[in-house]
Write a protein that holds these residues in place. Structure first.
Motif, mmCIF file in Angstrom:
data_model
loop_
_atom_site.group_PDB
_atom_site.id
_atom_site.type_symbol
_atom_site.label_atom_id
_atom_site.label_comp_id
_atom_site.label_asym_id
_atom_site.label_seq_id
_atom_site.Cartn_x
_atom_site.Cartn_y
_atom_site.Cartn_z
ATOM 1 N N SER A 582 0.551 -1.121 -0.227
ATOM 2 C CA SER A 582 -0.279 -0.055 0.394
ATOM 3 C C SER A 582 0.727 1.755 -0.176
ATOM 4 C CB SER A 582 -0.856 0.015 1.114
ATOM 5 O OG SER A 582 -1.903 -1.084 1.292
ATOM 6 N N PHE A 583 1.743 1.767 0.780
ATOM 7 C CA PHE A 583 2.707 2.598 0.707
ATOM 8 C C PHE A 583 3.634 2.524 -0.222
ATOM 9 C CE2 PHE A 583 6.467 4.324 2.061
ATOM 10 C CZ PHE A 583 6.478 5.394 2.804
ATOM 11 N N LYS A 584 3.991 1.638 -1.031
ATOM 12 C CA LYS A 584 4.586 1.801 -2.838
ATOM 13 C C LYS A 584 3.824 2.160 -3.379
ATOM 14 C CE LYS A 584 8.509 -1.653 -2.474
ATOM 15 N NZ LYS A 584 9.357 -2.762 -2.986
ATOM 16 N N ALA A 585 2.099 1.925 -3.648
ATOM 17 C CA ALA A 585 1.153 2.542 -4.307
ATOM 18 C C ALA A 585 1.366 3.835 -4.098
ATOM 19 C CB ALA A 585 0.383 1.782 -4.257
ATOM 20 N N ALA A 586 1.079 4.488 -3.092
ATOM 21 C CA ALA A 586 0.607 4.990 -1.776
ATOM 22 C C ALA A 586 2.140 6.695 -2.420
ATOM 23 C CB ALA A 586 0.504 5.936 -1.183
ATOM 24 N N ASN A 587 3.493 6.173 -2.817
ATOM 25 C CA ASN A 587 4.734 6.977 -3.136
ATOM 26 C C ASN A 587 5.098 6.385 -4.164
ATOM 27 O OD1 ASN A 587 4.157 9.182 -0.579
ATOM 28 N ND2 ASN A 587 4.147 6.984 1.008
ATOM 29 N N PRO A 588 5.295 6.381 -4.822
ATOM 30 C CA PRO A 588 5.391 6.469 -6.197
ATOM 31 C C PRO A 588 7.313 6.837 -5.880
ATOM 32 C CG PRO A 588 3.950 6.884 -6.917
ATOM 33 C CD PRO A 588 3.791 7.732 -5.769
ATOM 34 N N TRP A 637 10.430 -6.175 1.637
ATOM 35 C CA TRP A 637 10.290 -4.490 1.043
ATOM 36 C C TRP A 637 10.901 -5.140 -1.143
ATOM 37 C CZ3 TRP A 637 8.164 -0.167 1.251
ATOM 38 C CH2 TRP A 637 9.021 0.664 0.614
ATOM 39 N N GLU A 638 11.866 -6.160 -0.848
ATOM 40 C CA GLU A 638 11.989 -6.583 -2.382
ATOM 41 C C GLU A 638 10.799 -6.717 -3.073
ATOM 42 O OE1 GLU A 638 15.397 -8.152 -1.731
ATOM 43 O OE2 GLU A 638 16.369 -6.106 -1.596
ATOM 44 N N THR A 639 10.353 -7.734 -2.140
ATOM 45 C CA THR A 639 8.642 -8.222 -2.838
ATOM 46 C C THR A 639 8.059 -8.022 -3.153
ATOM 47 O OG1 THR A 639 8.612 -9.598 -1.298
ATOM 48 C CG2 THR A 639 9.577 -10.934 -1.833
ATOM 49 N N ALA A 640 7.793 -7.180 -2.037
ATOM 50 C CA ALA A 640 6.023 -5.799 -2.497
ATOM 51 C C ALA A 640 6.549 -5.123 -3.611
ATOM 52 C CB ALA A 640 6.356 -5.302 -1.268
ATOM 53 N N LYS A 641 4.966 -5.314 -4.061
ATOM 54 C CA LYS A 641 5.195 -4.448 -5.656
ATOM 55 C C LYS A 641 4.145 -3.385 -4.930
ATOM 56 C CE LYS A 641 5.258 -8.860 -8.500
ATOM 57 N NZ LYS A 641 5.644 -9.485 -6.938
ATOM 58 N N PRO A 642 3.853 -2.444 -6.062
ATOM 59 C CA PRO A 642 3.014 -1.122 -5.694
ATOM 60 C C PRO A 642 1.431 -1.625 -6.341
ATOM 61 C CG PRO A 642 4.059 -0.765 -7.471
ATOM 62 C CD PRO A 642 4.672 -1.735 -7.107
ATOM 63 N N ILE A 643 0.904 -2.044 -4.622
ATOM 64 C CA ILE A 643 -0.280 -2.122 -5.254
ATOM 65 C C ILE A 643 -1.719 -1.865 -3.896
ATOM 66 C CG2 ILE A 643 -2.320 -3.890 -5.250
ATOM 67 C CD1 ILE A 643 0.221 -5.745 -5.916
ATOM 68 N N PRO A 644 -2.418 -0.747 -3.985
ATOM 69 C CA PRO A 644 -3.069 -0.165 -2.955
ATOM 70 C C PRO A 644 -3.991 -1.622 -2.039
ATOM 71 C CG PRO A 644 -4.042 0.223 -5.703
ATOM 72 C CD PRO A 644 -2.861 -0.884 -5.779
ATOM 73 N N ALA A 645 -4.845 -0.840 -1.420
ATOM 74 C CA ALA A 645 -4.699 -1.856 -0.137
ATOM 75 C C ALA A 645 -6.175 -2.888 -1.260
ATOM 76 C CB ALA A 645 -5.520 -1.957 0.923
#
Length: 885
Positions: A582-588, A637-645
């Protein structure tokens, strides 16, 4: 010697019989160990006595020594006491029939004098103490105020004369069976008073001392105690709901159709038919119809009026037509008072006293007691489970439950219902979001959302569409197999807060920011200086205590190996990964440091350093634990993708969890149900007892209630308390109820409420509370005091009732009664007849005379006599000087 003459301990309220008969404070008793070894023969008795005499002489022991002879029930003792040159013999006579000449004082004086055999001609005066005891058994003029509940009355939400949610209280019979009045003349001298077979001066009204004791009924039947005990009995039953209500309810024309419990497997089987046709609610409702059809009205354990009244009481929101938008008039936002009464549920692990679970416990209790017993309980529970299923399928919140995750301080059943509410809330929010979405969206919008993502993310989205679509959009109540990923709406987040989206909706950047909640103060991203946005995150999955236990067992079984530890960390970091996405999606364009600054500020250490130009600047870095190689946070963090909740795999699958809860409720046997709800019932009983005690204000009861609370909180905190301990708690509650009922009974009899004068009222109340707590209470002012007059009146009424054949005429109002009594002189003549013959007469005769010769030392002589209907006893202590004999 002093004890024999001392008058302070003449008629002790509670004492060993030898204390009462001889006035001794110290003595030794030798008695046969077994009942059948009783000393019956006279020669054996004499042998024992002479042995005692020798033993006392040899040891110089000055304590009186008694031997118990005859059968134990006769309480016959003979004994001896030796001092320096003195010996006292303790003798006893016990008869069934009383010789006529010994029923009065003059006859007993003759025995006493002849027994002493005093050689002096003018005999020293004999001092006398007399006590007559009168028993009042007939309280007919005071009906017992507790009415037995009327079981058939069911009007306006009342069952058995009781409102739902209120426990009954009080004793069904009078908890006080007898009143004993003891009239005492403590210091009389021979010659002052005449008491023979013709005439007696002993008028109870004139007695200088009055004391009263009450006899309590043995285990009076108490409503609250019976209520809780009957409910507790369900815990020991083994039958399931089906066995109690009969399996025939699910059979049709001899062919058995699917049981409710098979509904879930039916749903999960691959079926070509559209799923909504097989929905659980359809099966349940068809089952419900069959139950009604087979059972018939008269067979149904609970009559329809009772059932409907209870369901309305439990679900007040059902009274109004249920609103179509699924919103429900729940009262779960009421601020709960923080008084001690409300906090009891933490200690008892029950449920708040305004909650649905608590009300359900009381209703089941009432049904078990008044309406159909175990069958009624099973029937109501079945209806309750069907109602839960209906609410889940139609998005109606369950009333009477605090919102938020399950409260682990409450009982498991309460947690399960809260869990179901959480599921309904999530499903409701999702369905509402979908409605707003479909109306706002125009074709191609979802596709455009996909175009704006990189090719990797698109792949990820496709994967999600296949795997996650079903779990994100509950399909159990929808016609389509699944929905497309939802478009850009912020309303779907679980916490329901308003989001403010700062970035423009159609901003064409390499990666469009999504799922922003609001800007985080003045923090900016470390690398590109953009403001840092707090993302919309998924709420962590709510858990009930059994799920937490299950989870901790699974984690514990993974062991301590490196692989196990890694797997454990992965399981525990599902929530962390979701928040990172969620954080990655909100803060490119953000980095792990940015996430840590928001999520765990203590892991980001900032120091002031001087740069090349000599300026003080803040330099930050991750903490030591974040720099450990192959750290869980870095990996995640490395596996997380920018996907909103809203497009992530759900942490909390409400459909699955709700079905689990509904299945759990459906398979509960009445015994399991009673065990779950017993803490609520005990909690309610304690609150009821406290409420009733506040009206009476009995200090001893306050102490007992505190003990019950501490005892219960220890016992009920364990998952499966022992039956014996639970029985103890219920027994304590019943005891308190009986004490309060006794207090009320005495207040009614002594008319404390009718007193006009404040001072008299206070005296009476004090007198009544002493009667409850002390074995015997002195009546201030004897027969002339306020309490004495009331007691006299009680005896007068009872005596007239027994004498008069026409009872109605005998019940004269108090004014007439006083007129009838007339002047004091007349009253003195009548008063003897006001009282029944005494149930017990006790006399103590004492004197000090020289024995056996005129020149011996003057020594105390004492004789006690008690005379009841079927018992006559003389106990004499006669001393003699052994110096010259």
């Amino acid at each position: 010697m002093q004890d024999l003459l001392c008058m302070n301990n003449d008629f002790p309220p509670r004492a060993h019989c030898l204390v009462r008969w001889y006035g001794l404070r110290e003595f030794v008793v030798i008695a046969p160990a077994a009942n059948h070894d009783a000393v019956l023969s006279e020669s054996k008795c004499n042998l024992l006595l002479s042995s005692v005499s020798i033993a006392l002489g040899n040891t110089g022991c000055q304590v009186p020594l008694f031997v118990q002879i005859h059968h134990k029930w006769r309480r016959m003792y003979v004994g001896e006491c030796q001092g320096h040159g003195v010996r006292t013999d303790f003798e006893m006579v016990h008869l069934r029939k009383v010789p006529n000449q010994y029923t009065h004082l003059s006859g007993l004086l003759d025995i006493f004098k002849s027994k002493i055999g005093c050689p002096l001609t003018p005999l020293p005066p004999v001092s006398i103490a007399i006590r007559f005891t009168y028993v009042l058994q007939d309280w007919q003029q005071y009906f017992w105020p507790q009415q037995p509940p009327d079981i058939d009355a069911l009007v306006g939400g009342e069952v058995g004369g009781l409102e739902f949610g209120k426990l009954p209280f009080g004793a069904c019979e009078d908890p006080i069976s007898e009143l004993h009045l003891a009239t005492t003349w403590p210091h009389l001298t021979e010659g002052i008073i005449v008491d023979n077979d013709v005439y007696s001066d002993l008028d109870p009204i004139q007695a200088p001392h009055w004391s009263v004791r009450v006899r309590k009924a043995e285990n009076p039947q108490c409503l609250l105690g019976d209520f809780v005990t009957e409910f507790f009995k369900i815990c020991r039953r083994k039958e399931s709901t089906d066995e109690i209500l009969g399996r025939s309810t699910f059979e049709e024309e001899g062919r058995e159709i699917a049981d409710i419990t098979h509904a879930l497997s039916k749903l999960t089987e691959p079926a070509p038919v559209p799923i909504h046709k097989l929905s659980v609610s359809n099966m349940v409702h068809s089952a419900k119809k069959k139950i009604r059809k087979h059972r018939g009205v008269e067979e149904s354990p609970l009559n329809n009026d009772v059932l409907n009244t209870i369901l309305l009481f439990l679900f007040p929101d059902a009274a109004s037509e249920k609103p179509l938008d699924g919103s429900s008039s729940t009262d779960n936002n009421n601020p709960v008072s923080e008084s001690e009464g409300y906090n009891l549920y933490n200690q008892f692990k029950s449920a708040p006293s305004d909650s649905l679970t608590y009300k359900l416990a009381l209703c089941l209790c009432m049904i078990n007691f008044y309406h159909g017993g175990l069958k009624g309980v099973a029937h109501l529970w079945q209806e309750f489970v069907l109602e839960m299923r209906f609410r889940w399928e139609n998005n109606f919140l369950i009333p009477g439950l605090a919102s938020g995750p399950p409260d682990l301080r409450c009982c498991l059943l309460h947690q399960k219902l809260q869990m179901l509410n959480c599921c309904i809330e999530r499903k409701k929010a999702r369905d509402e979001g979908r409605k707003t979405n479909t109306s706002d969206m125009y074709p191609g919008d979802a596709g455009r959302a996909g175009d704006q993502l990189g090719p990797d993310n698109l792949k990820d989205m496709d994967k999600e569409k296949g795997e996650v679509g079903k779990s994100w959009d509950s399909w159990s109540d929808s016609e389509e197999e699944f929905f497309e990923c939802l478009s850009d709406t912020e309303e779907l987040k679980g916490n329901g807060q308003e989001s403010s989206k700062k970035g423009g909706p159609k901003e064409m950047t390499s990666l469009k920011p999504e799922g922003r909640l609001y800007q985080h103060g003045k923090l900016t991203l470390l690398h590109n200086g953009e403001p840092l946005y707090i993302p919309v995150t998924q709420e962590p999955a709510p858990m009930t205590e059994d799920l937490l236990e299950e989870q901790s067992e699974v984690l514990a079984k993974l062991g301590t190996s490196a692989e196990g530890a890694h797997l454990r960390a992965r399981m525990q970091s599902a929530c962390l990964l979701s928040d990172m996405e969620s954080f990655k999606a909100a803060n490119p364009g953000c980095f792990l440091e940015d996430f840590v600054r928001w999520y765990s500020p203590r892991d980001y250490i900032e120091e002031e350093v001087i740069d090349e130009k000599g300026n003080m600047v803040l330099k930050g870095e991750l903490s030591a634990r974040m720099k450990i190689p192959s750290n869980m946070w870095v990996e995640a963090w490395e596996t997380a993708k920018p996907i909103p909740a809203r497009r992530q795999r759900r942490l909390f699958d409400d459909t699955r969890e709700a079905e689990k809860v509904l299945h759990y409720l459906a398979v509960q046997k009445p015994a399991d149900l009673a065990r779950h709800l017993l803490p609520c019932v005990i909690h309610a009983a304690v609150l009821k007892v406290k409420e009733e005690e506040n009206l009476e204000n009995i200090s001893s009861v306050k102490k007992i209630i505190k003990q019950i609370i501490t005892h219960s909180s220890k016992v009920l905190h364990f998952p499966n308390p022992e039956d014996k301990k639970l029985e103890e708690i219920i027994h304590q509650i019943t005891n308190v109820e009986a004490i309060i009922a006794r207090a009320r009974s005495l207040k009614a009899k002594f008319g404390t409420e009718k007193c006009e004068q404040e001072e008299e009222k206070e005296d009476l109340e004090r007198f009544v509370s002493c009667l409850l707590e002390q074995p015997e209470v002195l009546v201030v002012g004897a027969g002339r005091g306020h309490a004495g007059r009331i007691i006299h009146k009680l005896f007068v009424n009872a005596h007239r009732l027994t004498e008069s054949s026409d009872e109605a005429a005998a019940m004269a109002p108090p004014e007439e009664e006083l007129k009838r009594m007339g002047s004091p002189e007349e009253r003195r003549q009548n008063s003897v007849s006001d009282f029944p013959p005494p149930a017990g007469r006790e006399l103590i005769l004492r004197t000090t005379v020289p024995r056996p010769a005129p020149y011996s030392r003057a020594l105390p002589q004492r004789m006690y006599s008690v005379l009841t209907k079927e018992d006559f006893r003389l106990a004499g202590a006669f001393s003699s000087d052994t110096s010259f004999f």
